[in-house]
Design an enzyme around this catalytic site. Structure first.
Site, PDB file in Angstrom:
ATOM      1  N   HIS A 256       7.958   5.903  -0.246  1.00 65.37           N
ATOM      2  CA  HIS A 256       7.879   6.483   1.031  1.00 65.37           C
ATOM      3  C   HIS A 256       6.997   7.493   1.390  1.00 65.37           C
ATOM      4  CE1 HIS A 256      10.104   7.956   4.990  1.00 65.37           C
ATOM      5  NE2 HIS A 256       9.532   8.964   4.616  1.00 65.37           N
ATOM      6  N   GLU A 257       7.088   8.491   0.348  1.00 69.78           N
ATOM      7  CA  GLU A 257       6.284   9.620   0.397  1.00 69.78           C
ATOM      8  C   GLU A 257       4.781   9.300  -0.004  1.00 69.78           C
ATOM      9  OE1 GLU A 257       7.365  12.254   1.712  1.00 69.78           O
ATOM     10  OE2 GLU A 257       9.462  11.788   1.604  1.00 69.78           O
ATOM     11  N   HIS A 260       3.032   8.476   3.303  1.00 72.37           N
ATOM     12  CA  HIS A 260       2.701   9.935   3.688  1.00 72.37           C
ATOM     13  C   HIS A 260       1.207  10.435   2.868  1.00 72.37           C
ATOM     14  CE1 HIS A 260       5.700  10.700   6.672  1.00 72.37           C
ATOM     15  NE2 HIS A 260       6.743  10.713   5.764  1.00 72.37           N
ATOM     16  N   GLU A 286       4.765   9.004   9.784  1.00 75.43           N
ATOM     17  CA  GLU A 286       6.113   8.147   9.485  1.00 75.43           C
ATOM     18  C   GLU A 286       5.845   6.684   9.808  1.00 75.43           C
ATOM     19  OE1 GLU A 286       9.943   8.291   7.809  1.00 75.43           O
ATOM     20  OE2 GLU A 286       8.267   9.958   8.256  1.00 75.43           O
TER      21      GLU A 286
END
Length: 491
Positions: A256-257, A260, A286
């Site tokens: 997830h990170e 980003h 996101e």
């Protein structure tokens, strides 16, 4: 053109100082000694004072007035758009207020972490009242008599309105609730079994970060209470967390990170340390983290490859084959924690927070009633009670650092990710075959070319519409979820 050159020099120096301030925040979350908290809050306030003075420098207005936008290219006009927007917003917020928000939220972040560890909302409530009061004041200053929540939301999703998001979310909620109820009537698949060495988790998670395209020469992976990504350009850092009994927490927080971080790393270097040199909005940000984590990282094809990596790292993990592992990765289950939630229920967690924070900003809800309101709403939405604050009102860091208006961008990002995934599958017909080999280059390359490299060049909705060939809609996300989980659970 001298005015434009002078304006951009000023903007670059301001952006560089902003990166330094961000690094102070990263350090506070990862390595800062606990005893430094008070001094750090003063440091953050001082930095914010410097940044606010630069953002409101009267010369910016003079430079903007002197520049003929018709003589600039698209990037130059976009730079002016973003600088003008920042200048106008910054001038509405008194320097005293900007510095006080920085000081109080720095203190509140540490107090939230201690209160969360102690399961003591009452210990956190006093400083949360301070944060809320400051953000209400800021929102009132920004709104010019309009909707205060919309003014705060505009910090994270420029141009978005709460009423429009409420309509979109209203279309999501009934189908998500129906899907959740249908799934939970079915037998739950088996989860992983055993204890998973935390050092081995971190080794594997760094390997997977590279598979997804994270450039470790311009980044690093550390541990924090709440995973996050920090920085832009050539210094983009991420954090994750480990739990001995749950390696998915570490692996999927990292993926997830990385979504980003790759967005920031892949922005055109020509925009470095300028207003265009960062993600255009948190909703678009996101969309990248969620499509990396879910549509790619939790796909049947990729989890087949990941199963082998897990077996190599940990030996027997309690599931027999790739299909059982895919089911375990995508298991829908009751739980309290948003960041650990499955795809079906995740947005229900976000909508709870969206409604509560709107009520807080409008004064329909006060801090002393927040814990009870959270617990009542959670029981209504999820069908079981919150038993302690760390499972409920204290689980997220966002309100402690003043991020009111941020939460709806999580669901908006999921909506954008649904649209991008449909377009990606059209663009890369061999996607599943590639994912099954642990090859992400073409998928992430498509996201880099259509979304990430552009930074803040386009407005958020225009960027997604151009990438997908259609205006953003919640329909692709709902169709993806219903198809995926319908097949998994035989609905």
């Amino acid at each position: 053109m001298n005015a434009f050159d002078d304006l951009m020099r000023h903007a670059r120096d301001t952006a560089a100082l902003g990166q330094v301030a961000g690094r102070l925040g990263w350090d506070q979350e990862t390595m800062m000694p606990r005893g430094a908290a008070g001094q750090r809050s003063d440091e953050m306030a001082a930095m914010e004072g410097v940044l606010h003075a630069r953002r409101t420098d009267p010369r910016i207005g003079d430079w903007l007035a002197a520049i003929d936008g018709e003589t600039l290219d698209d990037a130059g006009r976009a730079q002016l758009r973003e600088i003008r927007r920042s200048f106008e917003r910054a001038n509405k917020v008194p320097a005293r207020l900007a510095a006080e928000i920085a000081r109080v939220t720095s203190q509140a972040q540490g107090q939230w972490a201690e209160a969360r560890a102690a399961d003591d909302f009452a210990a956190f409530a006093p400083i949360l009242r301070e944060v809320l009061a400051l953000r209400r004041e800021e929102g009132a200053a920004l709104s010019d008599g309009g909707d205060v929540y919309d003014a705060l939301l505009d910090d994270y999703e420029p141009g978005a309105k709460a009423a429009e998001l409420e309509a979109m979310f209203g279309a999501l909620r009934p189908r998500l609730v129906a899907l959740r109820e249908a799934i939970l009537d079915k037998p739950a698949p088996k989860g992983l079994e055993g204890t998973f060495d935390e050092g081995a988790q971190m080794k594997l998670t760094r390997q997977i970060a590279k598979v997804f395209g994270y450039d470790m020469s311009r980044g690093r992976v550390d541990k924090a209470v709440h995973p996050f990504s920090s920085g832009s350009g050539n210094d983009v850092r991420i954090t994750t967390r480990t739990a001995p009994e749950d390696p998915f927490n570490c692996l999927y927080s990292t993926i997830h990170e990385v979504g980003h971080a790759c967005y920031e790393q892949n922005i055109d270097q020509a925009y470095l340390l300028t207003p265009l040199g960062q993600g255009v909005s948190m909703g678009v940000h996101e969309s990248q983290s969620r499509i990396y984590e879910n549509q790619l990282g939790r796909s049947r094809a990729f989890t087949g490859w990941l199963f082998g990596q897990m077996r190599d790292a940990f030996g027997d993990i309690g599931v027999a084959d790739e299909e059982a592992f895919y089911a375990a990765v995508n298991r829908v289950h009751n739980g309290f924690i948003r960041t650990e939630s499955d795809e079906v229920q995740y947005n229900l967690h976000v909508l709870l927070r969206f409604d509560l924070e709107r009520a807080l900003i409008s004064r329909a809800l006060e801090v002393e009633d927040l814990e009870a309101a959270w617990n009542d709403r959670f029981a209504a939405d999820f069908g079981f009670p919150v038993t302690r604050p760390s499972q409920g009102v204290l689980q997220d860091v966002h309100w402690s650092v003043g991020l009111f208006g941020y939460f709806p961008t999580y669901t908006l990002g999921n909506v954008y990710a649904g649209c991008l995934h449909a377009a990606l599958r059209d663009a890369v017909p061999e996607l599943d075959a590639q994912l099954a080999r642990g090859e992400l280059a073409q998928a992430t390359g498509w996201l880099r070319d259509t979304v990430q490299q552009h930074g803040g060049l386009c407005t958020p909705r225009d960027l997604i519409a151009r990438a997908c060939g259609a205006e953003p809609s919640e329909k692709p996300l709902l169709e993806y979820l219903e198809a995926k989980f319908g097949a998994l659970y035989g609905l």
